[in-house]
Scaffold this motif. Structure first.
Motif, PDB file in Angstrom:
ATOM      1  N   ARG A  74      24.034 -29.311  26.619  1.00  0.00           N
ATOM      2  CA  ARG A  74      24.233 -28.803  25.208  1.00  0.00           C
ATOM      3  C   ARG A  74      25.003 -29.985  24.311  1.00  0.00           C
ATOM      4  O   ARG A  74      24.690 -30.333  23.133  1.00  0.00           O
ATOM      5  N   SER A  75      26.072 -30.339  24.796  1.00  0.00           N
ATOM      6  CA  SER A  75      27.142 -31.281  24.187  1.00  0.00           C
ATOM      7  C   SER A  75      26.285 -32.664  23.843  1.00  0.00           C
ATOM      8  O   SER A  75      26.473 -33.242  22.853  1.00  0.00           O
ATOM      9  N   ALA A  76      25.389 -33.089  24.761  1.00  0.00           N
ATOM     10  CA  ALA A  76      24.593 -34.210  24.488  1.00  0.00           C
ATOM     11  C   ALA A  76      23.583 -34.236  23.440  1.00  0.00           C
ATOM     12  O   ALA A  76      23.336 -35.336  23.107  1.00  0.00           O
ATOM     13  N   SER A  77      23.249 -32.958  23.245  1.00  0.00           N
ATOM     14  CA  SER A  77      22.224 -32.729  22.211  1.00  0.00           C
ATOM     15  C   SER A  77      20.926 -33.590  22.204  1.00  0.00           C
ATOM     16  O   SER A  77      20.673 -34.402  21.399  1.00  0.00           O
ATOM     17  N   PRO A  78      20.353 -33.555  23.476  1.00  0.00           N
ATOM     18  CA  PRO A  78      18.820 -34.435  23.797  1.00  0.00           C
ATOM     19  C   PRO A  78      17.960 -34.047  22.905  1.00  0.00           C
ATOM     20  O   PRO A  78      17.719 -33.098  22.440  1.00  0.00           O
ATOM     21  N   ASP A  79      17.169 -35.136  22.397  1.00  0.00           N
ATOM     22  CA  ASP A  79      15.915 -34.791  21.956  1.00  0.00           C
ATOM     23  C   ASP A  79      14.834 -34.388  23.026  1.00  0.00           C
ATOM     24  O   ASP A  79      14.182 -33.302  22.860  1.00  0.00           O
ATOM     25  N   LEU A  80      15.016 -34.738  24.282  1.00  0.00           N
ATOM     26  CA  LEU A  80      14.023 -34.411  25.245  1.00  0.00           C
ATOM     27  C   LEU A  80      14.869 -34.392  26.752  1.00  0.00           C
ATOM     28  O   LEU A  80      15.608 -35.128  26.781  1.00  0.00           O
ATOM     29  N   ILE A  81      14.459 -33.388  27.516  1.00  0.00           N
ATOM     30  CA  ILE A  81      14.733 -33.722  28.831  1.00  0.00           C
ATOM     31  C   ILE A  81      13.447 -34.054  29.601  1.00  0.00           C
ATOM     32  O   ILE A  81      12.534 -33.224  29.315  1.00  0.00           O
ATOM     33  N   ILE A  82      13.539 -34.852  30.548  1.00  0.00           N
ATOM     34  CA  ILE A  82      12.341 -35.179  31.460  1.00  0.00           C
ATOM     35  C   ILE A  82      12.666 -35.129  32.865  1.00  0.00           C
ATOM     36  O   ILE A  82      13.742 -35.404  33.313  1.00  0.00           O
ATOM     37  N   VAL A  83      11.856 -34.193  33.663  1.00  0.00           N
ATOM     38  CA  VAL A  83      12.246 -34.082  35.025  1.00  0.00           C
ATOM     39  C   VAL A  83      11.057 -34.579  36.015  1.00  0.00           C
ATOM     40  O   VAL A  83       9.824 -34.394  35.513  1.00  0.00           O
ATOM     41  N   CYS A  84      11.492 -35.313  37.022  1.00  0.00           N
ATOM     42  CA  CYS A  84      10.487 -35.427  38.107  1.00  0.00           C
ATOM     43  C   CYS A  84      11.248 -35.727  39.098  1.00  0.00           C
ATOM     44  O   CYS A  84      11.992 -36.460  39.520  1.00  0.00           O
ATOM     45  N   GLY A  85      10.564 -35.063  40.507  1.00  0.00           N
ATOM     46  CA  GLY A  85      11.109 -34.900  41.661  1.00  0.00           C
ATOM     47  C   GLY A  85      12.380 -34.240  41.826  1.00  0.00           C
ATOM     48  O   GLY A  85      13.457 -34.734  42.376  1.00  0.00           O
ATOM     49  N   TRP A  86      12.262 -32.985  41.456  1.00  0.00           N
ATOM     50  CA  TRP A  86      13.527 -32.041  41.633  1.00  0.00           C
ATOM     51  C   TRP A  86      13.303 -30.918  42.150  1.00  0.00           C
ATOM     52  O   TRP A  86      11.943 -30.252  41.634  1.00  0.00           O
ATOM     53  N   GLN A  87      13.829 -30.255  43.176  1.00  0.00           N
ATOM     54  CA  GLN A  87      13.400 -29.001  43.614  1.00  0.00           C
ATOM     55  C   GLN A  87      13.825 -27.779  43.364  1.00  0.00           C
ATOM     56  O   GLN A  87      13.308 -26.917  44.025  1.00  0.00           O
TER      57      GLN A  87
END
Length: 279
Positions: A74-87
């Motif tokens: 939340r503090s980083a205030s990202p435009d996008l989160i991208i997920v790949c290879g997470w269980q």
């Protein structure tokens, strides 16, 4: 330039992350597994070097849904989160944070083979084609709207490692094609009819026991679906030793067999062990 947070821990995620750097120029935070947890995760790759090379903050955790990580994101205030290879599934509280959403990749042509171990299941069940899907995340597994897919063949000499390499390359291409379109708002959102297909379960090492009463092709597919970097198919010899099998071939011409060959009868043909070890 987009403010991006990346979450991943295995080889395909490493390839996708590299493509994100090449396309966007930077990633703010990379979440990945602790080294000790990675040691028990099939296909684990340490992301420390690539993150350090590109000036990304590296955070090691086995669970991004912890309150402290939610606050970090939340503090980083990202435009996008991208997920790949997470269980683990990403919780809804995190999914609400990025301005442009959270998306990731699944190594199948969704909605087929949604759930765990999609490449392993596809090979094990004899598929001749699969692919990778780029899709928006929801709190449920693999059911968000799709952005795009890439198809590729599963050849008879492929195994789980080579198919994941194909998926990784296809995913890297999708990043380059669609990340700019996500940024400018022109990326498609295609309905994912996830409810029409079953969710495949996780496979465990104990699921690798070879049934020699099945056909030679079934066993061939079984072995190549479970070979490295996974725990491997196995059987027990007459002395009770566990034999891990990494590669076999179907024997069509028995006159070419050597006395030193280890050969087993199946339902229809013989199979020869090409790569194996005692556990």
């Amino acid at each position: 330039m987009l403010k991006i947070i990346f979450i991943g821990s295995v080889e395909i995620g490493h390839t996708i992350l590299k493509s994100i750097y090449e396309t966007n120029g930077s990633v703010d935070i990379v979440y990945t597994l602790p080294i000790e947890k990675g040691a028990t995760t099939s296909g684990f790759v340490d992301f420390a070097q690539i993150a350090n090379e590109h000036g990304s903050r590296l955070i090691r955790t086995a669970n991004t849904n912890k309150p402290e990580h939610i606050e970090e994101i939340r503090s980083a205030s990202p435009d996008l989160i991208i997920v790949c290879g997470w269980q683990r599934l990403i919780c809804g509280e995190i999914l609400k944070i990025p301005k442009l959403g959270t998306f990731g990749f699944h190594s199948s042509l969704l909605p087929k083979y949604r759930g765990r171990a999609p490449v392993n299941w596809a090979i094990l069940l004899g598929e001749r084609e699969t692919g990778i899907s780029m899709f928006y995340y929801t709190p449920r597994a693999d059911d968000g709207d799709m952005i795009a897919q890439r198809r590729f063949p599963i050849l008879l000499n492929d195994d789980c490692h080579t198919v994941y390499q194909k998926a990784a390359q296809a995913g890297a291409e999708l990043i380059k094609a669609y990340l700019p379109r996500i940024e400018d708002g022109t990326a498609p959102r295609l309905h994912n009819p996830s409810g029409t297909y079953p969710e495949y379960p996780k496979r465990t090492p104990d699921d690798g026991l070879i049934d020699f009463q099945r056909s030679a092709l079934d066993i061939y597919n079984f072995v190549r679906a479970l070979t490295r970097p996974y725990p491997g198919a196995f059987f027990y010899d007459k002395d009770g030793n566990k034999i891990i099998v990494w590669k076999v071939e179907i024997v069509f011409d028995e006159t070419r067999l050597q006395r030193s060959d280890i050969v087993f009868n199946t339902l229809d043909l013989k199979i020869r062990l090409l790569d194996w070890e005692v556990a």
